[in-house]
Write an enzyme that holds these catalytic residues in place. Structure first.
Site, PDB file in Angstrom:
ATOM      1  N   CYS A 100       4.770  -6.695   8.652  1.00  0.00           N
ATOM      2  CA  CYS A 100       5.819  -6.213   9.558  1.00  0.00           C
ATOM      3  C   CYS A 100       6.002  -7.230  10.678  1.00  0.00           C
ATOM      4  CB  CYS A 100       5.437  -4.862  10.159  1.00  0.00           C
ATOM      5  SG  CYS A 100       6.738  -4.146  11.182  1.00  0.00           S
TER       6      CYS A 100
ATOM      7  N   CYS B 177       3.188   8.428   1.168  1.00  0.00           N
ATOM      8  CA  CYS B 177       3.578   7.511   2.230  1.00  0.00           C
ATOM      9  C   CYS B 177       3.919   6.163   1.588  1.00  0.00           C
ATOM     10  CB  CYS B 177       2.427   7.394   3.225  1.00  0.00           C
ATOM     11  SG  CYS B 177       2.792   6.287   4.580  1.00  0.00           S
TER      12      CYS B 177
ATOM     13  N   GLU C  94       0.815  -1.200   0.000  1.00  0.00           N
ATOM     14  CA  GLU C  94       0.000   0.000   0.000  1.00  0.00           C
ATOM     15  C   GLU C  94       0.855   1.258   0.000  1.00  0.00           C
ATOM     16  OE1 GLU C  94      -3.121  -0.232   2.813  1.00  0.00           O
ATOM     17  OE2 GLU C  94      -3.724  -2.180   2.030  1.00  0.00           O
TER      18      GLU C  94
END
Ligand code: SAH
Ligand code: SF4
Length: 419
Positions: free
Chosen positions: A183, A176, A114
């Site tokens: 993660c 971003c 994303e």
């Protein structure tokens, strides 16, 4: 405990083309000029073809070999026949928010990551000497999660669904960028953590997110001074080599300034130490996800604090040689009842002062997500916290929640596997 992946790092070094002499279907995007030249040399072409290729894929943003008219046609035909391809990661899905924010799913192999475009930033990069400074939030209007309109949300020229160039104010747009699929760090308040680490992104996949968004918004490098924040999915400092290779591509091949880039880390001390060794020519600015006023609370919400407690993080941050007017950013997520009390603000001020570093604090109102047992702080608590911290003399900014309706806000970047 941290998952084992936290201590490991990818061995992928996509800039090394020495042992990849032909097209073989691997992407050219992600290779720097020298590596591109080596590829060309390996098929008997002059080295300067590397410069032509770099110019075409990073500056002109061409994605089809056949469009690269600086290369002779027979060469283009040969390269295509041998399976060479630009291979820039493509945007495969777009979600548009009512506030103009766009969230993209960008293809990374079989998965997607994303990337978020905020036409007017989120004020997170304000006050850091980058030239896009807004005033600190002292006395500013209240938090916008109440539905309060932000005072500067009516910039002329930036329509809700920006399709053309960057818009009226060309120095506020922020992209971003993700650095990993998922993660491994396991912060208790973060949706991305729920994915676990799926894999590291390559340098091309990281830089490719930026170039694809530039392309979509007709960003002109040199004219439009877009900010980049490496604050999407993943922990950049656990994919250090690829992350920095992407930054180098963006600086050296695309022509962006590292002073308009900020990397955020949860406090991976060896990564920060390595980062401190980077030259000022390529080193982005640094943001540390502090998120708690002391080790006890930080350990609870960020298990990584057991490995690298606050003092160890601060010691490593002090090794970074700041440029004139540069400041370290401390991000601080406000969780109701856990980190949002006035006494926490006093403690944070003390902590930040003790570092002796030029610093600012970016407050982030926690964005809720399914299966996460925290609550959003009350607007009054946010306001009190902000005023207390600012009153202690710490430059304090409140990050505006952008694109909440499309799950684009901080810690909401999770939906990777759906694409
Ligand atoms: N892994 C890096 C960068 C990505 S997270 C890091 O942790 O710094 C970017 C920022 O989003 C971090 O400051 C993190 O604390 C914050 N964040 C994560 N989940 C959040 C949530 N649900 N609401 C608000 N901020 C969140
Ligand atoms: Fe990873 Fe950052 Fe989320 Fe922590 S806050 S789990 S480090 S993405």
């Amino acid at each position: 405990m941290l998952s084992p992946a936290v201590t490991g790092e990818s061995q992928l070094v996509p800039l090394d083309a020495a042992n990849q002499s032909s097209g073989s279907g691997s992407p050219l995007f992600g290779l720097n000029q020298q590596a591109l030249a080596a590829r060309m040399a390996a098929i008997g072409e002059p080295g300067w073809r590397g410069k032509q290729l770099a110019e075409a894929i990073y500056r002109q943003r061409l994605t089809d070999l056949n469009e690269i008219t600086t290369l002779p046609k027979p060469l283009r035909r040969r390269m295509a026949a041998e399976g060479w391809q630009v291979g820039r990661p493509a945007i495969v899905q777009v979600f548009q928010s009512v506030d103009g924010t766009e969230r993209y799913l960008v293809k990374a192999g079989e998965q997607t990551v994303e990337t978020v475009w905020m036409p007017e930033g989120d004020d997170g990069e304000a006050g850091d000497g980058s030239g896009s400074d807004g005033p600190p939030t002292l006395g500013a209007p209240g938090p916008s999660h109440l539905g309060t309109r932000d005072s500067d949300e009516s910039q002329p020229g930036t329509g809700h669904h920006s399709t053309g160039a960057v818009g009226g104010n060309r120095s506020r747009a922020t992209i971003c960028v993700s650095s990993q699929v998922g993660c491994a760090v396991n912060c208790q308040f973060c949706l991305t953590a729920k994915l676990g680490l799926q894999r590291n992104l390559t340098a091309g996949e990281i830089a490719g997110q930026v170039i694809s968004v530039f392309d979509r918004h007709a960003v002109e490098v040199g004219r439009d001074r877009v900010n980049l924040v490496f604050m999407g999915m993943g922990e950049p400092f656990l994919n250090y080599a690829n992350f920095m290779a992407a930054v180098r591509l963006l600086v050296e091949e695309v022509g962006l300034s590292p002073r308009r880039m900020t990397v955020s880390t949860s406090g991976i001390v060896p990564g920060i130490e390595r980062f401190a060794q980077e030259s000022a020519e390529v080193r982005p600015k640094l943001a540390i996800s502090l998120n708690a006023p002391n080790d006890r609370i930080r350990e609870e919400i960020m298990p990584i604090n057991r490995k690298w407690p606050i003092e160890a993080v601060m010691d490593s941050v002090r090794q970074v040689q700041l440029r004139p007017r540069e400041r370290i950013t401390f991000e601080y997520v406000l969780l109701a009842g856990v980190t949002d009390q006035p006494e926490h603000a006093v403690e944070v001020a003390r902590l930040v002062r003790r570092t002796g570093l030029p610093a600012k604090v970016n407050l982030i109102v926690w964005n809720p997500g399914p299966g996460i047992a925290y609550s959003m702080p009350l607007p009054e608590a946010v306001e009190t916290f902000r005023l207390t911290l600012a009153g202690e003399g710490i430059p304090t900014y409140l990050r505006k929640p952008r694109g909440r309706d499309i799950y684009a806000a901080c810690g909401q970047l999770k939906r990777t596997v759906e694409g």
